[in-house]
Design a protein around this motif. Structure first.
Motif, PDB file in Angstrom:
ATOM      1  N   ILE A 152       0.861  -1.187   0.000  1.00  0.00           N
ATOM      2  CA  ILE A 152       0.000   0.000   0.000  1.00  0.00           C
ATOM      3  C   ILE A 152       0.892   1.230   0.000  1.00  0.00           C
ATOM      4  CG2 ILE A 152      -1.804   1.276   1.206  1.00  0.00           C
ATOM      5  CD1 ILE A 152      -2.705  -1.348   2.453  1.00  0.00           C
ATOM      6  N   SER A 153       0.697   2.105  -0.980  1.00  0.00           N
ATOM      7  CA  SER A 153       1.534   3.300  -1.098  1.00  0.00           C
ATOM      8  C   SER A 153       0.680   4.511  -1.417  1.00  0.00           C
ATOM      9  CB  SER A 153       2.590   3.103  -2.195  1.00  0.00           C
ATOM     10  OG  SER A 153       3.305   4.304  -2.420  1.00  0.00           O
ATOM     11  N   THR A 154       1.104   5.666  -0.920  1.00  0.00           N
ATOM     12  CA  THR A 154       0.442   6.920  -1.291  1.00  0.00           C
ATOM     13  C   THR A 154       0.875   7.379  -2.676  1.00  0.00           C
ATOM     14  OG1 THR A 154       2.200   8.095  -0.109  1.00  0.00           O
ATOM     15  CG2 THR A 154       0.131   7.733   1.072  1.00  0.00           C
ATOM     16  N   ALA A 155       1.903   6.738  -3.233  1.00  0.00           N
ATOM     17  CA  ALA A 155       2.385   7.081  -4.571  1.00  0.00           C
ATOM     18  C   ALA A 155       1.873   6.039  -5.568  1.00  0.00           C
ATOM     19  CB  ALA A 155       3.908   7.168  -4.575  1.00  0.00           C
ATOM     20  N   ASP A 156       2.676   5.739  -6.586  1.00  0.00           N
ATOM     21  CA  ASP A 156       2.311   4.751  -7.597  1.00  0.00           C
ATOM     22  C   ASP A 156       3.401   3.695  -7.664  1.00  0.00           C
ATOM     23  OD1 ASP A 156       0.865   3.480  -9.536  1.00  0.00           O
ATOM     24  OD2 ASP A 156       0.649   5.239 -10.829  1.00  0.00           O
ATOM     25  N   PHE A 157       3.242   2.730  -8.572  1.00  0.00           N
ATOM     26  CA  PHE A 157       4.196   1.646  -8.718  1.00  0.00           C
ATOM     27  C   PHE A 157       4.794   1.661 -10.121  1.00  0.00           C
ATOM     28  CE2 PHE A 157       1.034   0.362  -5.597  1.00  0.00           C
ATOM     29  CZ  PHE A 157       1.843  -0.006  -4.524  1.00  0.00           C
ATOM     30  N   SER A 158       6.064   1.308 -10.195  1.00  0.00           N
ATOM     31  CA  SER A 158       6.736   1.261 -11.490  1.00  0.00           C
ATOM     32  C   SER A 158       6.154   0.131 -12.340  1.00  0.00           C
ATOM     33  CB  SER A 158       8.234   1.055 -11.308  1.00  0.00           C
ATOM     34  OG  SER A 158       8.493  -0.240 -10.777  1.00  0.00           O
ATOM     35  N   LYS A 159       6.432   0.186 -13.642  1.00  0.00           N
ATOM     36  CA  LYS A 159       5.934  -0.847 -14.553  1.00  0.00           C
ATOM     37  C   LYS A 159       6.450  -2.215 -14.154  1.00  0.00           C
ATOM     38  CE  LYS A 159       5.905  -2.187 -19.437  1.00  0.00           C
ATOM     39  NZ  LYS A 159       6.380  -1.852 -20.807  1.00  0.00           N
ATOM     40  N   GLY A 160       7.748  -2.303 -13.791  1.00  0.00           N
ATOM     41  CA  GLY A 160       8.312  -3.586 -13.384  1.00  0.00           C
ATOM     42  C   GLY A 160       7.659  -4.153 -12.146  1.00  0.00           C
ATOM     43  N   THR A 161       7.272  -3.275 -11.212  1.00  0.00           N
ATOM     44  CA  THR A 161       6.597  -3.728  -9.992  1.00  0.00           C
ATOM     45  C   THR A 161       5.221  -4.289 -10.319  1.00  0.00           C
ATOM     46  OG1 THR A 161       7.742  -1.976  -8.766  1.00  0.00           O
ATOM     47  CG2 THR A 161       5.876  -3.035  -7.680  1.00  0.00           C
ATOM     48  N   ALA A 170       4.750 -17.467  -8.521  1.00  0.00           N
ATOM     49  CA  ALA A 170       5.135 -16.738  -7.309  1.00  0.00           C
ATOM     50  C   ALA A 170       3.889 -16.360  -6.514  1.00  0.00           C
ATOM     51  CB  ALA A 170       5.935 -15.488  -7.664  1.00  0.00           C
ATOM     52  N   ALA A 171       4.083 -16.139  -5.231  1.00  0.00           N
ATOM     53  CA  ALA A 171       2.956 -15.718  -4.380  1.00  0.00           C
ATOM     54  C   ALA A 171       2.421 -14.370  -4.862  1.00  0.00           C
ATOM     55  CB  ALA A 171       3.405 -15.629  -2.933  1.00  0.00           C
ATOM     56  N   PRO A 172       1.101 -14.196  -4.904  1.00  0.00           N
ATOM     57  CA  PRO A 172       0.529 -12.933  -5.385  1.00  0.00           C
ATOM     58  C   PRO A 172       0.745 -11.787  -4.409  1.00  0.00           C
ATOM     59  CG  PRO A 172      -1.205 -14.356  -4.532  1.00  0.00           C
ATOM     60  CD  PRO A 172       0.067 -15.161  -4.509  1.00  0.00           C
ATOM     61  N   ILE A 173       1.033 -10.628  -4.965  1.00  0.00           N
ATOM     62  CA  ILE A 173       1.176  -9.407  -4.171  1.00  0.00           C
ATOM     63  C   ILE A 173       0.203  -8.366  -4.720  1.00  0.00           C
ATOM     64  CG2 ILE A 173       2.717  -7.580  -3.382  1.00  0.00           C
ATOM     65  CD1 ILE A 173       3.529 -10.269  -2.313  1.00  0.00           C
ATOM     66  N   THR A 174      -0.756  -7.962  -3.917  1.00  0.00           N
ATOM     67  CA  THR A 174      -1.715  -6.942  -4.329  1.00  0.00           C
ATOM     68  C   THR A 174      -1.086  -5.559  -4.193  1.00  0.00           C
ATOM     69  OG1 THR A 174      -3.561  -8.324  -3.614  1.00  0.00           O
ATOM     70  CG2 THR A 174      -4.014  -5.974  -3.921  1.00  0.00           C
ATOM     71  N   LEU A 175      -1.313  -4.716  -5.209  1.00  0.00           N
ATOM     72  CA  LEU A 175      -0.770  -3.360  -5.198  1.00  0.00           C
ATOM     73  C   LEU A 175      -1.908  -2.354  -5.050  1.00  0.00           C
ATOM     74  CD1 LEU A 175       1.820  -3.595  -8.138  1.00  0.00           C
ATOM     75  CD2 LEU A 175       2.191  -4.023  -5.694  1.00  0.00           C
TER      76      LEU A 175
END
Length: 232
Positions: A152-161, A170-175
């Motif tokens: 959880i971020s107040t910003a955004d996520f890079s394309k690679g992320t 791989a285990a799922p990671i919710t963004l």
């Protein structure tokens, strides 16, 4: 044209407003009865209200974003814990500040008939989150006996992320980025309160029905009463 406008004004179909001629509600009704499509006079006001409502919602999001960025880090983690509880998580706990291995919160969520253990990391940043942060969280799952994680971020996520979040095998990671976080706060009314406004909309067709529409209220013809002298 002026002569025609004056004639329409005499019939109360148009009216003068400063240097402009404006069609009246009676004029709009006349157009509708003639088979043309015409709104009621309140239509423009309603469009302005919707535009103002959209503008107010945007300002609410901007205020929430600014308030999130200036929050105390510990208070921000507490806010996320409360949000998770409102979203249906249970046994929500903050990890110890030292040796947390990139995990800030541990919680459980019911998926079907199973209770799933999840680890959450929160980032109160203005810059994008990159893949090493996600990899570190994924690498900590087994230490907390968790099967999935959330960033959880107040910003955004890079394309690679974003690409690595649901990597096959791989285990799922919710963004959850800043925009999604604000949507969740508004949806669950955490730190923001929704108020209702009543807007009235005229339904002209109810007043422009033909006279036949009143037939259902007309009483049946009265039967002739028997003559009092008939049996005498």
């Amino acid at each position: 044209a002026r002569s025609r406008l004056l004639h329409l004004q005499e019939r109360a179909l148009v009216e003068r407003s400063g240097q402009r001629w404006v069609i009246t509600e009676l004029g709009l009704s006349w157009l509708r009865r003639s088979g043309l499509s015409a709104p009621t006079r309140d239509a423009d006001d309603l469009e302005q209200l919707w535009a103002l409502l959209h503008q107010q919602q945007q300002r609410t999001r901007e205020s929430l974003r600014a308030l999130l960025l200036q929050m105390d880090p510990l208070a921000f983690e507490g806010l996320i814990c409360e949000l998770l509880e409102r979203m249906g998580y249970h046994d929500v706990q903050l990890t110890e500040r030292t040796h947390d291995m990139g995990v800030d919160i541990v919680a459980h969520i019911e998926l079907g008939i199973s209770s799933v253990r999840e680890v959450i990391q929160v980032k109160r940043h203005q810059r994008s989150i990159h893949r090493p942060t996600l990899d570190a969280l994924r690498g900590s799952l087994h230490r907390f006996e968790a099967v999935r994680g959330t960033l959880i971020s107040t910003a955004d996520f890079s394309k690679g992320t974003r690409e690595a979040a649901f990597e096959r095998g791989a285990a799922p990671i919710t963004l959850i980025n800043g925009d999604k976080l604000i949507e969740l706060l508004m949806e669950h009314e955490l730190g923001v309160h929704k108020r209702s406004l009543h807007v009235w909309r005229v339904e002209p067709e109810r007043f422009e029905q033909p006279a036949l529409s009143s037939e259902r209220w007309r009483s049946s013809p009265r039967q002739s009463e028997p003559d009092d002298d008939a049996d005498s």
